[in-house]
Design an enzyme around this catalytic site. Structure first.
Site, mmCIF file in Angstrom:
data_model
loop_
_atom_site.group_PDB
_atom_site.id
_atom_site.type_symbol
_atom_site.label_atom_id
_atom_site.label_comp_id
_atom_site.label_asym_id
_atom_site.label_seq_id
_atom_site.Cartn_x
_atom_site.Cartn_y
_atom_site.Cartn_z
ATOM 1 N N ARG A 1 82.702 -27.254 64.535
ATOM 2 C CA ARG A 1 83.415 -26.477 65.577
ATOM 3 C C ARG A 1 83.941 -25.169 64.915
ATOM 4 O O ARG A 1 84.931 -24.687 65.404
ATOM 5 C CB ARG A 1 84.509 -27.066 66.364
ATOM 6 N N LYS B 1 77.383 -10.532 66.114
ATOM 7 C CA LYS B 1 76.482 -11.166 66.749
ATOM 8 C C LYS B 1 75.536 -12.318 65.924
ATOM 9 O O LYS B 1 75.006 -11.934 64.922
ATOM 10 C CB LYS B 1 75.602 -10.304 67.399
ATOM 11 N N GLU C 1 67.062 1.625 62.691
ATOM 12 C CA GLU C 1 68.329 1.392 62.996
ATOM 13 C C GLU C 1 69.528 2.648 62.966
ATOM 14 O O GLU C 1 70.112 3.020 63.666
ATOM 15 C CB GLU C 1 69.334 0.128 62.775
ATOM 16 N N LYS D 1 78.745 1.549 63.990
ATOM 17 C CA LYS D 1 78.574 0.528 64.850
ATOM 18 C C LYS D 1 80.046 0.027 64.749
ATOM 19 O O LYS D 1 80.375 -0.439 66.001
ATOM 20 C CB LYS D 1 77.822 -0.067 63.657
ATOM 21 N N GLU E 1 79.977 -7.145 74.058
ATOM 22 C CA GLU E 1 79.024 -6.446 74.625
ATOM 23 C C GLU E 1 79.064 -6.555 76.398
ATOM 24 O O GLU E 1 78.061 -6.790 77.184
ATOM 25 C CB GLU E 1 77.681 -7.005 74.364
ATOM 26 N N ARG F 1 78.982 -1.205 74.165
ATOM 27 C CA ARG F 1 78.168 -2.042 73.140
ATOM 28 C C ARG F 1 76.624 -2.073 73.433
ATOM 29 O O ARG F 1 76.014 -1.988 72.631
ATOM 30 C CB ARG F 1 78.734 -3.268 72.731
ATOM 31 N N ASN G 1 71.740 -1.214 72.138
ATOM 32 C CA ASN G 1 70.496 -1.928 72.453
ATOM 33 C C ASN G 1 69.208 -0.444 72.679
ATOM 34 O O ASN G 1 68.152 -1.129 73.226
ATOM 35 C CB ASN G 1 70.500 -2.826 73.332
ATOM 36 N N HIS H 1 65.662 -1.447 72.015
ATOM 37 C CA HIS H 1 65.384 -2.881 71.728
ATOM 38 C C HIS H 1 64.982 -3.522 72.903
ATOM 39 O O HIS H 1 64.263 -4.887 72.574
ATOM 40 C CB HIS H 1 67.007 -3.443 71.441
ATOM 41 N N HIS I 1 62.020 -5.521 71.500
ATOM 42 C CA HIS I 1 61.793 -6.883 71.697
ATOM 43 C C HIS I 1 60.836 -7.333 72.099
ATOM 44 O O HIS I 1 60.101 -8.460 71.509
ATOM 45 C CB HIS I 1 63.121 -7.435 72.084
ATOM 46 N N HIS J 1 61.062 -5.887 63.168
ATOM 47 C CA HIS J 1 61.989 -5.754 64.033
ATOM 48 C C HIS J 1 62.286 -4.106 64.105
ATOM 49 O O HIS J 1 62.258 -3.450 65.203
ATOM 50 C CB HIS J 1 63.178 -6.507 63.512
HETATM 51 N N1 LIG Z 1 73.191 -9.452 64.727
HETATM 52 C C1 LIG Z 1 72.720 -8.167 64.838
HETATM 53 O O1 LIG Z 1 73.567 -7.619 65.416
HETATM 54 C C2 LIG Z 1 71.414 -8.049 64.322
HETATM 55 C C3 LIG Z 1 71.073 -6.517 64.297
HETATM 56 C C4 LIG Z 1 70.017 -6.178 64.084
HETATM 57 C C5 LIG Z 1 68.838 -6.964 63.651
HETATM 58 N N2 LIG Z 1 69.316 -8.220 63.637
HETATM 59 C C6 LIG Z 1 68.252 -9.352 63.078
HETATM 60 O O2 LIG Z 1 67.963 -8.972 61.835
HETATM 61 C C7 LIG Z 1 66.733 -9.656 61.605
HETATM 62 C C8 LIG Z 1 65.864 -8.481 60.578
HETATM 63 O O3 LIG Z 1 66.613 -8.435 59.479
HETATM 64 P P1 LIG Z 1 65.840 -7.653 58.080
HETATM 65 O O4 LIG Z 1 65.122 -6.601 58.657
HETATM 66 O O5 LIG Z 1 66.922 -7.774 57.085
HETATM 67 O O6 LIG Z 1 64.874 -8.959 57.782
HETATM 68 P P2 LIG Z 1 64.981 -10.284 56.807
HETATM 69 O O7 LIG Z 1 66.291 -10.901 56.633
HETATM 70 O O8 LIG Z 1 63.723 -11.197 57.274
HETATM 71 O O9 LIG Z 1 64.475 -9.549 55.490
HETATM 72 C C9 LIG Z 1 63.423 -9.088 55.107
HETATM 73 C C10 LIG Z 1 62.592 -9.278 53.941
HETATM 74 O O10 LIG Z 1 63.372 -8.749 52.954
HETATM 75 C C11 LIG Z 1 63.675 -9.722 51.834
HETATM 76 N N3 LIG Z 1 65.038 -9.344 51.236
HETATM 77 C C12 LIG Z 1 66.081 -9.675 51.328
HETATM 78 N N4 LIG Z 1 66.963 -8.858 50.548
HETATM 79 C C13 LIG Z 1 66.290 -8.328 49.540
HETATM 80 C C14 LIG Z 1 66.279 -7.327 48.563
HETATM 81 N N5 LIG Z 1 67.504 -7.084 48.201
HETATM 82 N N6 LIG Z 1 65.365 -7.108 47.628
HETATM 83 C C15 LIG Z 1 64.127 -7.527 47.959
HETATM 84 N N7 LIG Z 1 63.689 -8.296 48.982
HETATM 85 C C16 LIG Z 1 64.554 -8.857 49.697
HETATM 86 C C17 LIG Z 1 63.743 -11.117 52.422
HETATM 87 O O11 LIG Z 1 63.511 -12.179 51.672
HETATM 88 C C18 LIG Z 1 62.837 -11.018 53.473
HETATM 89 O O12 LIG Z 1 61.452 -11.288 53.117
HETATM 90 C C19 LIG Z 1 66.104 -9.867 62.749
HETATM 91 O O13 LIG Z 1 65.983 -11.126 63.074
HETATM 92 C C20 LIG Z 1 67.062 -9.299 63.964
HETATM 93 O O14 LIG Z 1 66.976 -9.798 64.959
HETATM 94 C C21 LIG Z 1 70.598 -8.610 63.963
#
Ligand SMILES: NC(=O)c1ccc[n+]([C@@H]2O[C@H](COP(=O)([O-])OP(=O)(O)OC[C@H]3O[C@@H](n4cnc5c(N)ncnc54)[C@H](O)[C@@H]3O)[C@@H](O)[C@H]2O)c1
Length: 364
Positions: free
Chosen positions: A124, A146, A188, A230, A240, A244, A248, A251, A255, A267
């Site tokens: 929880r 989020k 972004e 942000k 949101e 907020r 998007n 997006h 998506h 992404h």
């Molecule tokens: N919560 C939110 O508000 C929000 C906003 C935008 C995106 N997202 C989510 O974020 C995700 C995408 O995030 P991402 O692009 O970071 O992808 P990811 O977390 O998959 O990282 C991308 C790759 O980089 C590698 N990596 C991470 N840090 C590294 C470093 N310092 N050096 C070398 N390699 C490294 C990881 O192992 C992975 O293979 C999606 O699932 C998306 O939906 C969420």
């Protein structure tokens, strides 16, 4: 070290700090203990990040006589699912984690989204801190609370709003990040310029070469600016309900493209395509000046982001995903469109024929 405070409505969530610096990992132990005292810390990370940075974070915590453990899981969007979530929860139970434990999300957006989701539901809820290691996570996903995991039906369909106790951004993590992941984060960053800050958009246009050459000062400035934009939006609308939603921008279609490609399109690349689509619809329906639309497409291209959808992704597939979008209310999908640069608005529906023509127009 630069500090940015996220001030939230106390009745809903606690406020917290985003710290940005170049040597943050050197004092990460103190930052964690001060912002999130706990009896047991568990680092959650993916296998790539674990190999590069997991051991040193674990050593630093244990070196301060803190009880600490690490759990890793396969890297990539494919792992952001219910199976991985259950596997992590089972490991947490085996490690004896309880409500006096706290989680540390060390990694990109996948690690951050999934750790936040687990933190919000495990026993929880337990507290967590974000230590983002990709540009995407540093400028976007680690801020705002989020959390989510994906379902076979689509991205982020199971999630919560649950704020971290702090976000600690060490710019040094970017030294090992592949170019493709820098580009993903840039989508972004460019979005913030488009929806909120024209001066920042101009700065990005002028400094794209320095960004791609990973100029330290310029990168730090774009991370700081992005976090500030942000957090400003999240402070007004944490859950949101209204403004907020402008975050998007790009997006909704993004998506749909990302899921339809089976996540072979990242992404950031998908959001970039979604922003081009949204700009084209805005020009067609809401008189976004042609020059603004061209500047958006040009900046995305100069960042190395594609403005064309691969032929292998069918328009019908994208349209079906759009119809199932979770932002839908009744028959209407909420699209964020632009009146002009820096002036987004939420539109409660774009005719399907125009959506289809726009997607077709983006095909390679
Ligand atoms: N919560 C939110 O508000 C929000 C906003 C935008 C995106 N997202 C989510 O974020 C995700 C995408 O995030 P991402 O692009 O970071 O992808 P990811 O977390 O998959 O990282 C991308 C790759 O980089 C590698 N990596 C991470 N840090 C590294 C470093 N310092 N050096 C070398 N390699 C490294 C990881 O192992 C992975 O293979 C999606 O699932 C998306 O939906 C969420």
């Amino acid at each position: 070290m630069k500090k940015i405070k996220v001030n939230l409505d106390k009745k809903v969530s606690s406020s917290y700090e985003i710290c940005i610096g170049n040597e943050l990992m050197d004092r990460i132990g103190m930052l964690i203990v001060r912002n999130m005292p706990a009896l047991h810390y568990i680092i959650i990370t993916d296998v790539n990040v674990s190999a590069m940075y997991g051991g040193s974070l674990l050593d630093r915590l244990r070196g301060m006589s803190l009880s600490a453990d690490i759990i890793d899981f396969p890297a990539g969007e494919d792992a952001k699912n219910i199976g991985t979530t259950i596997a992590i929860v089972e490991r947490l139970l085996k490690l004896g984690a309880d409500r006096k434990s706290a989680l540390l999300a060390l990694g990109g957006g996948v690690v951050g989204d999934m750790t936040g989701f687990i933190a919000s539901t495990f026993m929880r809820s337990v507290p967590y801190i974000q230590i983002p290691t990709t540009l995407m996570a540093q400028v976007d996903s680690s801020i705002g609370g989020k959390t989510a995991i994906d379902l076979p039906e689509g991205k982020n369909l199971l999630g919560t709003f649950y704020q971290p106790r702090g976000v600690f951004i060490d710019m040094k993590f970017l030294n090992t990040l592949p170019d493709e992941d820098i580009r993903n984060g840039l989508a972004e960053v460019i979005k913030y310029g488009i929806i909120d800050d024209v001066a920042f958009f101009n700065f990005l246009e002028e400094n794209m070469r320095a960004i791609k050459e990973r100029d330290r000062e310029v990168l730090e400035k774009i991370v700081q600016n992005s976090c500030r934009i942000k957090k400003g939006i999240v402070e007004i609308d944490e859950k949101e309900m209204g403004i907020r939603r402008v975050l998007n921008f790009g997006h909704t279609i993004g998506h749909a493209i990302e899921a339809e490609s089976n996540y072979t399109i990242s992404h950031g690349a998908a959001v970039s395509l979604g922003m081009v689509a949204a700009a084209r619809i805005s020009e067609r329906l809401y008189d976004l000046p042609e020059g603004d639309r061209e500047r958006i497409e040009h900046l995305l291209e100069s960042a190395g982001l594609s403005c064309r959808i691969p032929q292998t992704i069918t328009t019908d597939g994208i349209m079906a995903r759009l119809r199932a979008d979770k932002k839908k209310e009744g028959d209407r999908i909420h699209f964020v469109l632009l009146k002009k640069m820096g002036m987004p608005f939420i539109n409660g529906g774009v005719p399907e024929s125009i959506l289809r023509e726009t997607v077709e127009g983006l095909k390679k």
